[in-house]
Design a protein around this motif. Structure first.
Motif, mmCIF file in Angstrom:
data_model
loop_
_atom_site.group_PDB
_atom_site.id
_atom_site.type_symbol
_atom_site.label_atom_id
_atom_site.label_comp_id
_atom_site.label_asym_id
_atom_site.label_seq_id
_atom_site.Cartn_x
_atom_site.Cartn_y
_atom_site.Cartn_z
ATOM 1 N N ARG A 23 0.872 -1.110 -0.009
ATOM 2 C CA ARG A 23 -0.058 0.000 0.104
ATOM 3 C C ARG A 23 0.928 1.248 0.033
ATOM 4 N NH1 ARG A 23 -4.348 3.220 -1.119
ATOM 5 N NH2 ARG A 23 -4.770 4.497 0.603
ATOM 6 N N GLY A 24 2.064 1.120 0.847
ATOM 7 C CA GLY A 24 2.725 2.416 0.976
ATOM 8 C C GLY A 24 3.804 2.585 -0.220
ATOM 9 N N GLY A 25 4.095 1.479 -0.913
ATOM 10 C CA GLY A 25 5.090 1.802 -1.960
ATOM 11 C C GLY A 25 4.456 1.709 -3.310
ATOM 12 N N HIS A 26 3.377 1.580 -3.469
ATOM 13 C CA HIS A 26 2.634 1.565 -4.990
ATOM 14 C C HIS A 26 3.041 2.979 -5.714
ATOM 15 C CE1 HIS A 26 -0.649 4.137 -3.075
ATOM 16 N NE2 HIS A 26 -0.872 4.517 -4.472
ATOM 17 N N THR A 31 14.158 7.191 -8.287
ATOM 18 C CA THR A 31 15.261 7.124 -7.320
ATOM 19 C C THR A 31 15.124 7.739 -5.805
ATOM 20 O OG1 THR A 31 16.935 7.035 -9.222
ATOM 21 C CG2 THR A 31 17.869 7.475 -6.915
ATOM 22 N N ALA A 32 14.524 8.896 -5.890
ATOM 23 C CA ALA A 32 14.295 9.444 -4.700
ATOM 24 C C ALA A 32 13.004 8.780 -3.744
ATOM 25 C CB ALA A 32 13.847 11.121 -4.826
ATOM 26 N N ASP A 33 12.253 8.110 -4.484
ATOM 27 C CA ASP A 33 11.281 7.471 -3.847
ATOM 28 C C ASP A 33 11.998 6.243 -3.055
ATOM 29 O OD1 ASP A 33 8.899 9.012 -4.599
ATOM 30 O OD2 ASP A 33 8.639 7.795 -6.535
ATOM 31 N N VAL A 34 12.473 5.386 -4.055
ATOM 32 C CA VAL A 34 13.049 4.217 -3.413
ATOM 33 C C VAL A 34 14.026 4.561 -2.253
ATOM 34 C CG1 VAL A 34 12.178 2.793 -5.204
ATOM 35 C CG2 VAL A 34 14.640 3.832 -5.065
ATOM 36 N N PRO A 169 9.991 -4.223 -3.693
ATOM 37 C CA PRO A 169 9.088 -3.247 -4.572
ATOM 38 C C PRO A 169 9.025 -1.771 -4.387
ATOM 39 C CG PRO A 169 7.988 -5.364 -3.648
ATOM 40 C CD PRO A 169 9.243 -5.005 -2.864
ATOM 41 N N GLY A 170 8.941 -1.334 -3.292
ATOM 42 C CA GLY A 170 8.897 0.110 -2.825
ATOM 43 C C GLY A 170 9.728 0.789 -2.163
ATOM 44 N N GLY A 343 23.225 3.338 -8.727
ATOM 45 C CA GLY A 343 22.271 4.187 -8.032
ATOM 46 C C GLY A 343 21.058 4.371 -8.472
ATOM 47 N N THR A 344 20.540 3.505 -9.454
ATOM 48 C CA THR A 344 19.131 3.500 -10.057
ATOM 49 C C THR A 344 18.179 2.655 -9.344
ATOM 50 O OG1 THR A 344 19.402 1.210 -11.394
ATOM 51 C CG2 THR A 344 20.144 3.686 -12.408
ATOM 52 N N VAL A 345 16.896 2.903 -9.716
ATOM 53 C CA VAL A 345 15.849 2.343 -9.142
ATOM 54 C C VAL A 345 16.001 0.726 -8.938
ATOM 55 C CG1 VAL A 345 13.378 1.641 -8.971
ATOM 56 C CG2 VAL A 345 14.124 3.806 -9.225
ATOM 57 N N ASP A 346 16.348 0.178 -10.266
ATOM 58 C CA ASP A 346 16.484 -1.196 -10.371
ATOM 59 C C ASP A 346 17.986 -1.500 -9.589
ATOM 60 O OD1 ASP A 346 16.170 -3.809 -11.729
ATOM 61 O OD2 ASP A 346 18.192 -3.290 -12.483
ATOM 62 N N GLY A 347 18.922 -0.690 -9.407
ATOM 63 C CA GLY A 347 20.262 -1.081 -8.698
ATOM 64 C C GLY A 347 19.829 -0.928 -7.030
ATOM 65 N N PHE A 348 18.975 -0.419 -6.575
ATOM 66 C CA PHE A 348 18.418 -0.436 -5.417
ATOM 67 C C PHE A 348 17.719 -1.574 -5.168
ATOM 68 C CE2 PHE A 348 15.093 -0.266 -2.337
ATOM 69 C CZ PHE A 348 15.573 0.347 -1.087
#
Length: 474
Positions: A23-26, A31-34, A169-170, A343-348
């Motif tokens: 719910r919180g991560g949808h 990058t700043a989100d994750v 996921p989030g 440092g990408t979303v996928d990297g995280f």
């Protein structure tokens, strides 16, 4: 114990955790989100999340166990755990937020302009984080084995699976909501049983006052001082707590967050301390000190109420393991993702997967007792490596990248060697042996000395004044 009811409580906590995380991560897409929840988490909410991740297996199970086992010596742990946040408030929270970093290794690059310092601090975070996750896994194994009779390895597998499902996921945006909810769950999971048990015990004893005498202290004063140094400075350098300050909108809100955290943490620690006193007064000691909290309801009460209270405690314990492990996973994923995966979303997400799987696998081939005592050793390592670099980097203009590296390496070596010597029985029963077993009073000064000497022998960044102005200017 009704093992089915207790297993259901654990399962419910795990299911709710995953649902709240989803719910919180949808909305986590950037990058700043994750990494930092878009730096939009308000003080009260962030303070609840910090309380959720900070109150770990050592807090939920270990504090009561230490009071049962060590008497007055065990009372120093909640004092030190809570006092460390005052240091965070005064010296770290706002400047760290103003650095604009995503991870501690990024802070090293901003402050020192030195890739080696960034690597050293990143490796220190990985070492501390993975070592800190292990007791959470061991606590899960102990809880599953105690309340359901299932094999201990089931606990680490459950925690690892829930952490992966919640964090990957989030990222920070999803886990912030989870940790905020879990603080209040953990508080209720101890407060409600504590109130019922204390009332029941007082009623059964009648109006006669109970004389409570905790075992006297057996530690030399210098060992107690060393423990407090470890707990206070260790709290200041905990990576999963520090990374939460990056999520505040600004430095002022980071300070307000810390003030609220101090209140929340102090309120929580009153409860396991009270349960420790209750266990000593009633003689209701668990099969091991760390299982006392889990077993108190069934030792002091009978019938459905005892099962319901035991289920609440078991669910709260799993919330503690999951919440702290999730926070550590976030901190480790930030370092791994930024240093090794671009440092990408996928990297995280790849970093988070690795961060969760390593301690989960190690927990299957290791075991631990005296959870709070183990955490105390990890706090000593954190106090000897991350904390001196963080304080010097924020407050001392002359601190340099080579100085930071020297401090981290020296602190880690002295602390590790001391703990290794204590494990081999060197100086057992003496003051020297006590300091080897709790080495912060030895390792922290050595780390600071190495940092200072190396900083004077090597120049810092040319724009140090501008960097410090950025850290300290509201």
């Amino acid at each position: 114990m009704n093992s089915l009811a207790l297993a259901a409580a654990i399962g419910l906590v795990c299911a709710v955790t995953i649902l709240v995380a989803l719910r919180g991560g949808h909305r986590s897409r950037t990058t700043a989100d994750v990494y930092v929840a878009a730096r939009s988490v308000r003080p009260w909410f962030n303070a609840s999340a910090i309380g959720g991740e900070y109150l770990s297996a050592a807090s939920f199970l270990g504090v009561t166990g230490l009071i049962v086992l060590s008497g007055r010596d065990g009372l120093w742990y909640p004092v030190g755990y809570a006092a460390g946040f005052l240091m965070l408030l005064l010296f770290v929270a706002a400047p760290l937020r103003r650095s604009g970093a995503y991870a501690l290794s990024d802070f090293a690059l901003v402050r020192f302009r030195d890739e080696r310092a960034a690597k050293a601090l990143g490796y220190a975070v990985l070492g501390v984080g993975w070592l800190y996750m292990l007791p959470q896994m061991h606590g899960a194994a102990l809880t599953v084995r105690t309340v359901t009779g299932a094999p201990g390895w089931v606990g680490p597998l459950i925690v690892t699976a829930v952490v992966i499902a919640s964090v990957v996921p989030g990222g920070m945006r999803s886990i912030t909501l989870v940790q905020a909810v879990q603080y209040w769950l953990k508080l209720a999971a101890l407060a409600v049983p504590a109130a019922a048990l204390i009332f029941g015990f007082a009623t059964s004893r009648g109006p006669v006052a109970v004389e409570l005498a905790l075992p006297a202290s057996t530690q030399p004063p210098l060992v107690t001082v060393s423990l407090l140094v470890a707990l206070v400075f260790g709290t200041l350098g905990l990576p999963h707590v520090l990374v939460r300050f990056y999520t505040n909108p600004d430095g002022a809100s980071a300070r307000r967050t810390t003030v609220i955290v101090i209140c929340l943490v102090c309120a929580f620690y009153l409860i396991p301390t009270a349960l420790g006193f209750l266990a000593v007064a009633s003689g209701a000691i668990g099969s091991t000190p760390d299982t006392t909290v889990l077993q108190l309801p069934t030792l002091l009460l009978d019938g459905p109420l005892s099962v319901a209270l035991a289920a609440l405690v078991a669910g709260g314990a799993f919330a503690a393991f999951i919440s702290t492990s999730s926070g550590l996973c976030i901190a480790l994923a930030g370092v791994i993702g930024r240093r090794f995966f671009g440092g990408t979303v996928d990297g995280f997400r790849r970093g988070a997967l690795l961060a969760a799987l390593v301690p989960g696998a190690l927990a299957l081939v290791t075991s631990s007792t005296a959870l709070a005592g183990v955490i105390g050793s990890i706090f000593a390592l954190t106090a000897s490596t991350i904390a001196p670099v963080l304080l010097a980097g924020i407050w001392w203009r002359r601190c340099s990248g080579p100085g930071a590296v020297a401090g981290i390496v020296t602190g880690a070596l002295v602390c590790g060697a001391s703990l290794g010597a204590a494990a081999l029985g060197v100086g057992t029963g003496t003051l020297w042996g006590g300091l080897l077993g709790q080495p912060a009073l030895l390792s922290v000064p050595c780390a600071i000395a190495a940092l200072v000497i190396a900083s004077y022998r090597s120049p810092g960044p040319a724009d140090a004044d501008a960097i410090l102005a950025r850290l300290h200017t509201p």
